[in-house]
Design an enzyme around this catalytic site. Structure first.
Site, PDB file in Angstrom:
ATOM      1  N   ASP A 129       0.816  -1.223   0.000  1.00  0.00           N
ATOM      2  CA  ASP A 129       0.000   0.000   0.000  1.00  0.00           C
ATOM      3  C   ASP A 129       0.850   1.273   0.000  1.00  0.00           C
ATOM      4  OD1 ASP A 129      -2.469   1.290  -0.008  1.00  0.00           O
ATOM      5  OD2 ASP A 129      -3.313  -0.060   1.490  1.00  0.00           O
ATOM      6  N   TRP A 164      -3.164   3.500  -6.067  1.00  0.00           N
ATOM      7  CA  TRP A 164      -4.361   4.362  -6.181  1.00  0.00           C
ATOM      8  C   TRP A 164      -4.372   5.265  -7.419  1.00  0.00           C
ATOM      9  CZ3 TRP A 164      -2.717   6.643  -0.900  1.00  0.00           C
ATOM     10  CH2 TRP A 164      -2.753   5.649   0.087  1.00  0.00           C
ATOM     11  N   GLY A 165      -3.448   5.058  -8.377  1.00  0.00           N
ATOM     12  CA  GLY A 165      -3.524   5.832  -9.617  1.00  0.00           C
ATOM     13  C   GLY A 165      -2.963   7.232  -9.532  1.00  0.00           C
ATOM     14  N   GLU A 167       0.381  10.062  -9.233  1.00  0.00           N
ATOM     15  CA  GLU A 167       1.741  10.237  -9.787  1.00  0.00           C
ATOM     16  C   GLU A 167       1.900   9.582 -11.155  1.00  0.00           C
ATOM     17  OE1 GLU A 167       4.999   9.435  -6.952  1.00  0.00           O
ATOM     18  OE2 GLU A 167       3.465   9.414  -5.403  1.00  0.00           O
ATOM     19  N   ASP A 186     -10.144   3.551  -3.627  1.00  0.00           N
ATOM     20  CA  ASP A 186     -10.780   2.337  -3.081  1.00  0.00           C
ATOM     21  C   ASP A 186     -12.225   2.186  -3.546  1.00  0.00           C
ATOM     22  OD1 ASP A 186      -8.416   2.199  -1.709  1.00  0.00           O
ATOM     23  OD2 ASP A 186      -9.335   2.040   0.271  1.00  0.00           O
TER      24      ASP A 186
HETATM   25  C1  GLA Z   1      -5.998   1.167   1.504  1.00  0.00           C
HETATM   26  C2  GLA Z   1      -6.133   0.227   0.306  1.00  0.00           C
HETATM   27  C3  GLA Z   1      -7.279  -0.756   0.556  1.00  0.00           C
HETATM   28  C4  GLA Z   1      -7.022  -1.531   1.841  1.00  0.00           C
HETATM   29  C5  GLA Z   1      -6.816  -0.573   3.011  1.00  0.00           C
HETATM   30  C6  GLA Z   1      -6.352  -1.306   4.267  1.00  0.00           C
HETATM   31  O1  GLA Z   1      -7.093   2.006   1.640  1.00  0.00           O
HETATM   32  O2  GLA Z   1      -6.340   0.946  -0.877  1.00  0.00           O
HETATM   33  O3  GLA Z   1      -7.426  -1.639  -0.535  1.00  0.00           O
HETATM   34  O4  GLA Z   1      -5.902  -2.359   1.675  1.00  0.00           O
HETATM   35  O5  GLA Z   1      -5.835   0.407   2.702  1.00  0.00           O
HETATM   36  O6  GLA Z   1      -6.136  -0.435   5.333  1.00  0.00           O
END
Ligand code: GLA
Length: 379
Positions: A129, A164-165, A167, A186
């Site tokens: 992450d 998360w897309g 940079e 998310d």
């Molecule tokens: C981020 C990720 C999620 C999940 C949470 C866990 O938000 O994008 O997919 O893994 O963390 O805390």
């Protein structure tokens, strides 16, 4: 040549969508049982992945991560053995910052020791992450570091960068060594979230390919608003919306990581998640991307077209609008010429049967948020 790791998008199940912080050894073993016994493994879902919240808050005296004593009283080794014993592979979660998104210890400056620990435990997949990253660090450098640490273990470990897309990730992620990369925020269990993620992907259709796939996040099919995780839960979706969700992820070559509680999946969900035609499109060995055809005469509808190995095409017709619409596709827009006598045949991926052969164009009526997907042979 050695096998290419994650040549096709990885498929599996992940704990986050349904359980958030609330899982334990028993739930994980039960999920492994269902994956192996109810057709999911045979359909291609091979990774069982523990998301955030699996660790103790403190590392041990050697600086190694420690599995939560409450959730895994005998450690993770017996659970991983159990998962492997079912013919599945085991995935785990960490983060490139100083803490995970939920505040647990993460791998910044611990990349080598964590990669070595995961390899020693028999981990086959790491979701990595992007929270609590020191401002002085780019995620590009931190993903490079973990990819290198994983490769240095000598074990095949799929590296799923959860970025998360931001940079402009699609332009550099392949060069880090990552096998998948989250390309949007998310997911939540509602239609707006599914639609929003698909629309982000439409702006980057050319990205992804063999061994490095654009990850649109975990599936919410089958959740029906039942998540225990407040960060994911919402009102749920209609069957048409879950169907469209799965079809989009399949067509757009996203990893297919199930998020619902498989122990409670109803027949509709099970059939959808195990749809062999859609999975074959998703896993097509050429791993090509789609092009998108908008239809001005039917606003809100569009087609996605994806060349498949063997000469056929996957064609998805979608209605993102709020009322029933006709969703047409003109064969000319696919490069098919009726003047040359080409009459493509259509195989329906939801009905699993022939839909006929057509000249010049094809059209289907679709309810709000619904879709149809076909394998088209331009003969
Ligand atoms: C981020 C990720 C999620 C999940 C949470 C866990 O938000 O994008 O997919 O893994 O963390 O805390």
């Amino acid at each position: 040549m050695d096998r290419i790791l994650a040549a096709a998008p990885p498929m599996g199940w992940n704990s986050w969508n349904t359980f958030g912080e609330e899982f334990d050894e028993k739930v994980i073993r039960e999920m492994a049982d269902v994956m192996a016994d109810e057709g999911y493994l045979d359909a291609g879902y091979e990774y069982l992945i523990l998301d955030d919240c699996w660790a103790e808050m403190d590392r041990d005296q050697d600086g190694r991560l420690v599995p939560s004593k409450k959730k895994f009283p005998d450690g993770l080794a017996p659970v991983i053995d159990y998962v492997h014993g079912k013919g599945l592979k085991f995935g785990i979660y960490s983060c490139c910052g100083v803490k995970t998104c939920a505040g647990y210890p993460a791998s910044f400056e611990h990349e080598a020791v964590d990669a070595a620990t995961f390899a020693e435990w028999g981990v086959d997949y790491l979701k990595y992450d992007n929270c609590y990253r020191p401002v002085s660090q780019t995620s590009e450098m931190l993903y490079r570091r973990m990819a290198l640490a994983l490769r240095s273990t000598g074990k095949d470990i799929v590296f799923a960068a959860c970025q998360w897309g931001t940079e402009n990730v699609g332009s550099w992620i392949r060069s880090t060594g990552a096998h998948t990369y989250r390309s949007s925020i998310d997911i939540r269990d509602n239609w707006e979230s599914i639609k929003g993620i698909a629309e982000v992907r439409f702006d980057h259709l050319g990205e992804g390919g063999i061994g490095c796939h654009s990850d649109m996040d975990m599936l919410v099919c089958g959740m029906n608003g039942s998540s225990k995780n407040p960060e994911v839960n919402n009102e749920g979706c209609t069957q048409a919306e879950y169907k469209t969700h799965f079809a989009l992820w399949a067509m757009l070559a996203s990893p297919l990581i199930i998020g619902c509680d498989l122990r409670k999946a109803d027949d509709f969900t099970k059939e959808l998640l195990q749809n062999k035609d859609l999975i074959a499109i998703n896993q097509d060995p050429e791993a090509r991307t789609c092009y998108k055809l908008d239809c001005e005469s039917s606003p809100g509808t569009f087609a996605l077209v994806r060349p498949l190995s063997g000469g056929s095409y996957a064609v998805g017709l979608f209605n993102f609008g709020e009322k029933e619409m006709r969703a047409p596709i003109s064969f000319w827009d696919m490069g098919i010429s009726s003047a040359a006598g080409q009459k493509p045949s259509f195989h329906d991926c939801f009905m699993h049967g022939d839909a006929g052969t057509f000249e010049d164009s094809f059209c289907v009526k679709l309810g709000a948020h619904d879709c149809s997907v076909y394998i088209v042979k331009p003969e």
